[in-house]
Design a protein around this motif. Sequence first.
Motif, mmCIF file in Angstrom:
data_model
loop_
_atom_site.group_PDB
_atom_site.id
_atom_site.type_symbol
_atom_site.label_atom_id
_atom_site.label_comp_id
_atom_site.label_asym_id
_atom_site.label_seq_id
_atom_site.Cartn_x
_atom_site.Cartn_y
_atom_site.Cartn_z
ATOM 1 N N ASP A 1 -74.082 9.250 23.487
ATOM 2 C CA ASP A 1 -74.324 9.883 22.300
ATOM 3 C C ASP A 1 -75.337 8.563 20.803
ATOM 4 O OD1 ASP A 1 -73.578 11.021 19.772
ATOM 5 O OD2 ASP A 1 -71.849 10.617 19.572
ATOM 6 N N THR A 2 -76.777 9.025 20.980
ATOM 7 C CA THR A 2 -77.213 7.935 20.233
ATOM 8 C C THR A 2 -76.892 8.272 18.898
ATOM 9 O OG1 THR A 2 -79.087 8.398 22.209
ATOM 10 C CG2 THR A 2 -79.430 7.326 20.099
ATOM 11 N N PRO A 3 -76.509 8.976 18.278
ATOM 12 C CA PRO A 3 -76.973 9.290 16.699
ATOM 13 C C PRO A 3 -75.031 9.037 16.082
ATOM 14 C CG PRO A 3 -77.563 11.608 17.745
ATOM 15 C CD PRO A 3 -76.912 11.254 18.859
ATOM 16 N N HIS A 4 -74.360 8.615 16.992
ATOM 17 C CA HIS A 4 -73.056 7.878 16.753
ATOM 18 C C HIS A 4 -73.057 5.975 17.238
ATOM 19 C CE1 HIS A 4 -71.861 12.218 16.226
ATOM 20 N NE2 HIS A 4 -71.407 11.767 14.693
ATOM 21 N N ALA A 5 -73.809 5.843 18.311
ATOM 22 C CA ALA A 5 -73.685 4.578 18.716
ATOM 23 C C ALA A 5 -73.812 3.556 17.486
ATOM 24 C CB ALA A 5 -75.108 4.619 19.645
ATOM 25 N N SER A 6 -74.534 3.306 17.102
ATOM 26 C CA SER A 6 -73.965 2.439 15.769
ATOM 27 C C SER A 6 -73.037 1.892 15.200
ATOM 28 C CB SER A 6 -75.091 2.332 14.365
ATOM 29 O OG SER A 6 -76.377 2.421 15.726
ATOM 30 N N PHE A 7 -72.337 3.080 15.384
ATOM 31 C CA PHE A 7 -70.300 2.989 15.048
ATOM 32 C C PHE A 7 -69.649 2.401 16.819
ATOM 33 C CE2 PHE A 7 -66.083 4.972 15.454
ATOM 34 C CZ PHE A 7 -65.961 4.899 13.827
ATOM 35 N N ALA A 8 -70.021 3.255 17.069
ATOM 36 C CA ALA A 8 -69.248 2.850 18.478
ATOM 37 C C ALA A 8 -69.353 0.659 19.110
ATOM 38 C CB ALA A 8 -70.286 3.007 19.748
ATOM 39 N N ALA A 9 -70.934 0.149 18.531
ATOM 40 C CA ALA A 9 -71.081 -0.931 18.941
ATOM 41 C C ALA A 9 -70.234 -1.740 17.848
ATOM 42 C CB ALA A 9 -72.996 -0.819 19.216
ATOM 43 N N ALA A 10 -70.328 -0.986 16.561
ATOM 44 C CA ALA A 10 -69.634 -1.817 14.979
ATOM 45 C C ALA A 10 -67.644 -2.258 15.237
ATOM 46 C CB ALA A 10 -70.036 -1.475 13.373
ATOM 47 N N GLN A 11 -67.380 -1.024 16.134
ATOM 48 C CA GLN A 11 -66.274 -1.286 16.495
ATOM 49 C C GLN A 11 -65.667 -1.609 18.138
ATOM 50 O OE1 GLN A 11 -63.419 1.512 15.212
ATOM 51 N NE2 GLN A 11 -65.097 1.078 13.352
ATOM 52 N N LEU A 12 -66.430 -2.127 18.563
ATOM 53 C CA LEU A 12 -66.906 -3.375 19.958
ATOM 54 C C LEU A 12 -67.024 -4.357 19.125
ATOM 55 C CD1 LEU A 12 -68.593 -1.243 22.690
ATOM 56 C CD2 LEU A 12 -65.731 -1.334 22.531
ATOM 57 N N GLY A 13 -67.136 -4.623 18.313
ATOM 58 C CA GLY A 13 -68.296 -5.797 17.828
ATOM 59 C C GLY A 13 -69.041 -6.363 18.247
ATOM 60 N N LEU A 14 -70.126 -5.358 18.884
ATOM 61 C CA LEU A 14 -71.370 -6.095 20.232
ATOM 62 C C LEU A 14 -71.892 -6.769 18.991
ATOM 63 C CD1 LEU A 14 -71.772 -2.891 22.144
ATOM 64 C CD2 LEU A 14 -71.159 -4.845 22.567
ATOM 65 N N ASP A 15 -72.438 -7.878 19.792
ATOM 66 C CA ASP A 15 -73.728 -9.234 19.259
ATOM 67 C C ASP A 15 -75.190 -8.285 19.831
ATOM 68 O OD1 ASP A 15 -75.480 -10.507 18.715
ATOM 69 O OD2 ASP A 15 -74.394 -12.216 19.677
ATOM 70 N N THR A 16 -75.672 -8.222 19.397
ATOM 71 C CA THR A 16 -77.300 -7.231 19.706
ATOM 72 C C THR A 16 -78.293 -7.735 19.194
ATOM 73 O OG1 THR A 16 -77.377 -5.413 17.738
ATOM 74 C CG2 THR A 16 -76.117 -4.884 20.027
ATOM 75 N N ALA A 17 -78.129 -9.145 18.701
ATOM 76 C CA ALA A 17 -79.547 -9.221 18.662
ATOM 77 C C ALA A 17 -80.362 -10.323 19.781
ATOM 78 C CB ALA A 17 -78.887 -11.136 17.953
ATOM 79 N N ASN A 18 -80.041 -10.580 20.663
ATOM 80 C CA ASN A 18 -80.541 -10.577 21.812
ATOM 81 C C ASN A 18 -80.742 -9.436 22.994
ATOM 82 O OD1 ASN A 18 -81.588 -13.258 21.480
ATOM 83 N ND2 ASN A 18 -78.799 -13.790 21.743
ATOM 84 N N GLY A 19 -80.175 -8.398 22.482
ATOM 85 C CA GLY A 19 -80.403 -7.159 23.445
ATOM 86 C C GLY A 19 -79.035 -6.905 24.473
ATOM 87 N N LEU A 20 -79.080 -5.900 24.752
ATOM 88 C CA LEU A 20 -78.160 -5.286 26.185
ATOM 89 C C LEU A 20 -78.629 -5.389 27.260
ATOM 90 C CD1 LEU A 20 -75.176 -4.369 23.259
ATOM 91 C CD2 LEU A 20 -75.160 -6.793 24.229
ATOM 92 N N ALA A 21 -77.842 -5.264 28.324
ATOM 93 C CA ALA A 21 -78.195 -4.270 29.370
ATOM 94 C C ALA A 21 -76.798 -3.969 30.548
ATOM 95 C CB ALA A 21 -78.608 -5.549 30.531
ATOM 96 N N VAL A 22 -77.027 -2.864 30.988
ATOM 97 C CA VAL A 22 -75.799 -2.088 31.504
ATOM 98 C C VAL A 22 -75.928 -2.493 33.127
ATOM 99 C CG1 VAL A 22 -75.182 0.243 31.749
ATOM 100 C CG2 VAL A 22 -76.535 -0.340 29.778
#
Length: 549
Positions: free
Chosen positions: A293-314
């Motif tokens: 759900d790309t439109p709401h992905a930023s909200f989910a990332a904030a809820q998880l407290g993700l550090d995205t500065a260096n990117g993420l891999a699944v």
Amino acid sequence: MDTATQSGMQQSAVRLSDCIQLMQADLVHANPTPENLGHPVSDVLMYDPLDTWSSVDDRIILAVGCTYGSPDFDQLLHRAANSNAAAVIVKAHGARMEQLRSAAVRHTLSVLVAPDDADWTQLVALARASVMGAAADSVSGVRLGDLYAFANAAASITNGAASIVDPLGRILGYSTLPGQPIDELRRITTLTLQETIQPAFDQDFKAVYAAPGAVLVPALDDGMARLALAVRAGGELLGSIWIIDPGEEKRATALDALDRMAPLAGLHMLHARSASDFGERRNADLIRTLMDDTPHASFAAAQLGLDTANGLAVAAFSIVRPETGSLESVREIHRLLHLVTTVCNVQFGSGHSALIGSVVYALLPGNGPSPRALHARIIQEIEAYSHTISSFPVIATVGGIAATIGELPRSRSEAMRTLHHLLNLQARQGKSPGNNKVPGVALFEDFQVPLDLLRIGEFIEDNGLAGADEISRIQARDAEQQTEYLETLRAYLAFNGNISTMAAQLHVHNNTVRYRVARLAEDFNLDLADPQKRLWLWLRVTTMELAAK
């Protein structure tokens, strides 16, 4: 309940306010006063208006099925107040808080209001555990449900490394106090968060469950002895606590301490179970939002407290089982989730993983000078320990690093495409045991060329580009006349038309190869000297071979 048990409870009666604090069940006190909050509590009673009324002195009464304004509700409050009950727990079911407060004040009785969706079975278990747990202050100060902190407290009191295990053999918490000796079994189980033998098949666990209190479990082989205690709440087995034996001089004191902390252990495990279920569901929902759900992905990332500065891999993990609907398969995939979470926590200090469907996903940070080497090492480590959770192999793959949250769906797609490709290769290897061993772990780039070719093959099929082309006609001829023209064409393309190499590969004479190539060109009107024609034929043959099951 027998008289001796009642007497023991009354002797260790606690205040209503203590029980409310320990239950942490979103209860609202309709009429709190210092007097009713200080009311002693000795037990918990499930109320049924059809039952014979018994003594409810100092008891918390759960009013199941009673609603405000009904005759049963008014009768219950009247009788409870006259019998010196500690409190009544009700559900509002549409009644206003002012109405419930008025009824409580009128009867001079504590009324606690539970959420309408609360589970009565869970409430009674929490209430009974809180009555027992409030009297056990040996590990007070530990936040309810924090089983790692509780294990540290237990280890400190008993002088032995502690582990808390649920009935399925999952490690729910373990101590980390420095200097306390452990053995190899403890080392393995804390890494995998799983006992090596399921409690249902382990004689030591059965002996602990059958014992009335804490017991000594002798050492086996080169291991260390344990002190162990079954933990229950409201008659339900919640799990067990295992302590590395602190030695003969401290053993009796440690066993006594274990027995004393049993009620509070049950309360902690009940709260941890509720929190764990909620946490796993929340993680799965948020991680699914990130990937779908790309439109709401930023909200989910904030809820998880993700550090995205260096990117993420699944990363994607799956257990290769012939069937996936059994109870054991469900247990194993949850063990895999705990294994993935543990390894990621150790490596990154935090773990963002979730079980979605039958696949475990994890978000791997792109930190460090060589993030892909680190990603490869992590999935190799998880695969190496996977034998401790399942007898079936585990496939582990990682998609490319997503520089932004919006690119995570692409990373997930790459991880899943790689995973399915490895599964397909392993299935084909099973049919042809002579092939080289297929790896169980891979980064997307390890198989990027065949994976991209597979997408080209899908594009050809989805858009009807194959139609009735030369490959389709050659396949039809081979099926009808038992010829081997497609195999000949595949060898021709693979070896750039080298007759000798083709003959060796096909195990036929050079003249036979020349004859077959000539017939191919003539019967199917193939201009093998045309580079575009050769490219198209090579794409068709190669993508078909890669997609073959």
